[in-house]
Design an enzyme around this catalytic site. Structure first.
Site, PDB file in Angstrom:
ATOM      1  N   ASN A 171       0.798  -1.234   0.000  1.00  0.00           N
ATOM      2  CA  ASN A 171       0.000   0.000   0.000  1.00  0.00           C
ATOM      3  C   ASN A 171       0.828   1.281   0.000  1.00  0.00           C
ATOM      4  O   ASN A 171       0.391   2.296  -0.545  1.00  0.00           O
ATOM      5  CB  ASN A 171      -0.977  -0.002   1.181  1.00  0.00           C
ATOM      6  N   GLY A 246       2.561  -5.908   7.152  1.00  0.00           N
ATOM      7  CA  GLY A 246       1.536  -6.674   6.466  1.00  0.00           C
ATOM      8  C   GLY A 246       0.447  -7.107   7.428  1.00  0.00           C
ATOM      9  O   GLY A 246       0.184  -6.458   8.442  1.00  0.00           O
ATOM     10  N   SER A 247      -0.155  -8.235   7.131  1.00  0.00           N
ATOM     11  CA  SER A 247      -1.293  -8.712   7.905  1.00  0.00           C
ATOM     12  C   SER A 247      -0.849  -9.452   9.166  1.00  0.00           C
ATOM     13  O   SER A 247       0.291  -9.921   9.272  1.00  0.00           O
ATOM     14  CB  SER A 247      -2.147  -9.658   7.056  1.00  0.00           C
ATOM     15  N   GLY A 251       2.221 -11.978   9.705  1.00  0.00           N
ATOM     16  CA  GLY A 251       3.137 -11.606  10.772  1.00  0.00           C
ATOM     17  C   GLY A 251       3.375 -12.741  11.751  1.00  0.00           C
ATOM     18  O   GLY A 251       4.500 -12.935  12.234  1.00  0.00           O
ATOM     19  N   GLU A 268       4.839  -4.491  11.806  1.00  0.00           N
ATOM     20  CA  GLU A 268       3.716  -3.545  11.803  1.00  0.00           C
ATOM     21  C   GLU A 268       2.578  -4.236  11.082  1.00  0.00           C
ATOM     22  O   GLU A 268       2.650  -4.486   9.889  1.00  0.00           O
ATOM     23  CB  GLU A 268       4.124  -2.243  11.098  1.00  0.00           C
ATOM     24  N   CYS A 302      -3.029   1.464   7.188  1.00  0.00           N
ATOM     25  CA  CYS A 302      -3.163   0.789   8.474  1.00  0.00           C
ATOM     26  C   CYS A 302      -3.696   1.692   9.576  1.00  0.00           C
ATOM     27  O   CYS A 302      -4.283   1.217  10.539  1.00  0.00           O
ATOM     28  CB  CYS A 302      -1.822   0.193   8.887  1.00  0.00           C
ATOM     29  N   GLU A 477       8.829   1.683  14.320  1.00  0.00           N
ATOM     30  CA  GLU A 477       9.567   2.192  13.173  1.00  0.00           C
ATOM     31  C   GLU A 477       9.586   3.716  13.237  1.00  0.00           C
ATOM     32  O   GLU A 477       8.786   4.333  13.933  1.00  0.00           O
ATOM     33  CB  GLU A 477       8.923   1.726  11.864  1.00  0.00           C
TER      34      GLU A 477
END
Length: 497
Positions: A171, A246-247, A251, A268, A302, A477
């Site tokens: 994304n 990602g998802s 994860g 994340e 997100c 991050e």
């Protein structure tokens, strides 16, 4: 159908724009030997590039090259000033080729041209500049004299963790990679970068920038492939840390892969962010921007405020203003500067977004604004939708839909709103709006979220941490917090008799 950028004008590029892109392994632009990937423009459903991905041997070579560069190459002895200069050169390279990056991301992602430059390219440049500056910081700590059982002194210094596997979601393909790459390089690590197979072109273009920036061989490697190639890298014992966006489902798999060898992770994994409109909020000033916020990037973000909580005394006003706000949201061609919402990344993802809405309506929910699809034509478009008559336990309120869909619920007390806001497995971002900023700030500590934006907050700061509680991930991050994820503290002590 263009975005003005100084003297340059962006226009829809031709397929030949990406015909020569290749992998970067050991400092060399390398043709992939693995399966090919068709990159599809989600706005036209047209294949715009066919990329040769890496094979397992090339994935292994990328890790080996990163390992050698970390342990024996010039990067192992690079000074903070040299690291900083390199990161700035990468930022310079992206800036020089800004139009190419914007063209590429609009095409492979369907991000609207109205915001793609600022959000998808300018943000990464700014964040790299911040990492370059932060690379110069002296993080060592002098713990001073210790006398038990004998006099000694101690310092704590920080060492790079080693080789980092950096896996970015589709994304924000450049930004999410930069969050990992910039921090890892500032710390002195080496990197194997892996983009989403849905949006590999911008990362391959970054590979060219890295080569032009004279990044030493092996310091950053770029490989592309489906999940098997990402797994070949993350399961390689030569990788010391895995950074993934990602998802939650993926994860969890990454955590299991990292467990072998007891390696660290930075994850994340998304959010289901609440937006609490406190009693007395000026809804006319807040509601239009709030709806635009979760529609940004097609809702494929997100931190989108997708659970809106409205005081019951203002519920009717909220619905009326929402109807008006939806009239100004335009779905369609991402190259049209009037477009706010582009397509979903794939047909399957569009179907998933629609399925969430359909199941909610079947359970008694109501689409209060928007819904459906735009006029017939190519592209995986879905209209934004505001869904009401829901319970916070419903899937549409609990699962990250990753589309331009929000739910809205009335509440009676602020305590009730806080409880609803926290009733989620996620905890990435939360939003508070109210007539008194100081009063709203007092509520922020009660919200389990990594970031709380009060009355609009601000932009994505390059010096502030991003990450969340619960299933939103592990670690942080951006800024110094992001750099510390790639550093190991080393305690050094000595006798001072």
């Amino acid at each position: 159908m263009a975005e003005e950028t100084g003297s340059n004008t962006l226009t829809r590029p031709g397929i030949e724009s990406w015909s020569n892109l290749s992998l970067l392994i050991g400092g060399e632009m390398t043709e992939g030997r693995g399966e090919t990937l068709d990159v599809v423009d989600p706005a036209t459903e047209r294949v715009v590039a066919t990329i040769a991905g890496a094979d397992a041997a090339q994935a292994d070579l990328a890790v080996t090259s990163a390992r050698e560069a970390f342990e024996a190459g010039p990067w192992s002895s690079a000074t903070p000033a040299e690291r900083s200069a390199l990161i700035n050169r990468i930022a310079d390279g992206i800036e020089k080729r800004r139009d190419e990056f914007v063209n590429t991301i609009v095409t492979e992602l369907g991000a609207p041209i109205s915001t793609a430059g600022a959000l998808q390219v300018d943000w990464p440049i700014k964040h790299l500049r911040e990492y370059a500056q932060a690379a110069l910081d002296d993080r060592s700590q002098d713990l001073g004299l210790h006398t038990d059982p004998a006099p000694s002194r101690s310092v704590v210094e920080y060492r790079p963790v080693g080789v980092v596997a950096a896996i970015a979601a589709y994304n924000y393909p450049l930004l999410l990679l930069v969050h990992k790459l910039g921090a890892a390089l500032a710390a002195g690590c080496t990197v194997v970068a892996i983009p989403s197979p849905r949006t590999p072109l911008s990362t391959l273009l970054l590979g060219e920038v890295l080569r032009e920036a004279d990044v030493p061989a092996g310091v950053v490697n770029v490989v592309v492939g489906e999940v098997d190639i990402a797994r070949a890298v993350t399961e390689n014992s030569g990788v010391d840390k895995i950074a993934f966006t990602g998802s939650v489902a993926v994860g969890e798999k990454v955590m299991r892969q990292a467990a072998k060898g007891v390696r660290g992770v930075v994850l994340e994994l998304g959010g289901k962010s609440p937006a609490i409109l406190l009693p007395g909020t000026n809804l006319a000033a807040v509601v239009p921007g709030l709806h635009q916020r979760y529609c940004r990037n097609g809702g494929q973000a997100c931190a989108a405020p997708t659970r809106i909580l409205v005081h019951e005394s203002q519920w009717d006003e909220f619905l009326e203003l929402s109807h008006k706000a939806y009239e100004s949201i335009q779905v369609g061609d991402p190259w049209d500067p009037a477009t706010n919402v582009g397509p979903m990344i794939t047909e399957a993802h569009r179907d998933s977004v629609e399925q969430f809405i359909r199941e909610a309506v079947d359970g008694g929910a109501v689409v209060a604004a928007g819904g459906g699809r735009p006029a017939s034509g190519p592209g995986w478009f879905v209209n934004p939708a505001l869904v009401i008559n829901v319970k916070n336990t419903d899937p549409i309120c609990q699962e990250e839909i990753f589309g331009p869909v929000a739910t809205a619920m009335p509440y009676s007390t602020v305590d009730e709103a806080v409880t609803i806001a926290n009733e989620t497995r996620y905890g990435l971002h939360a939003y508070l709006f109210g007539p008194d900023t100081d009063a709203a700030r007092e509520i922020a500590p009660r919200l389990r979220a990594g970031t709380v934006s009060v009355n609009g907050g601000g932009g994505l700061r390059a010096d502030a941490p991003m990450g969340g509680f619960g299933a939103s991930g592990v670690g942080r991050e951006i800024g110094s917090w992001g750099i510390h994820e790639y550093l190991e503290p080393q305690h050094i002590q000595w006798s001072c008799d």
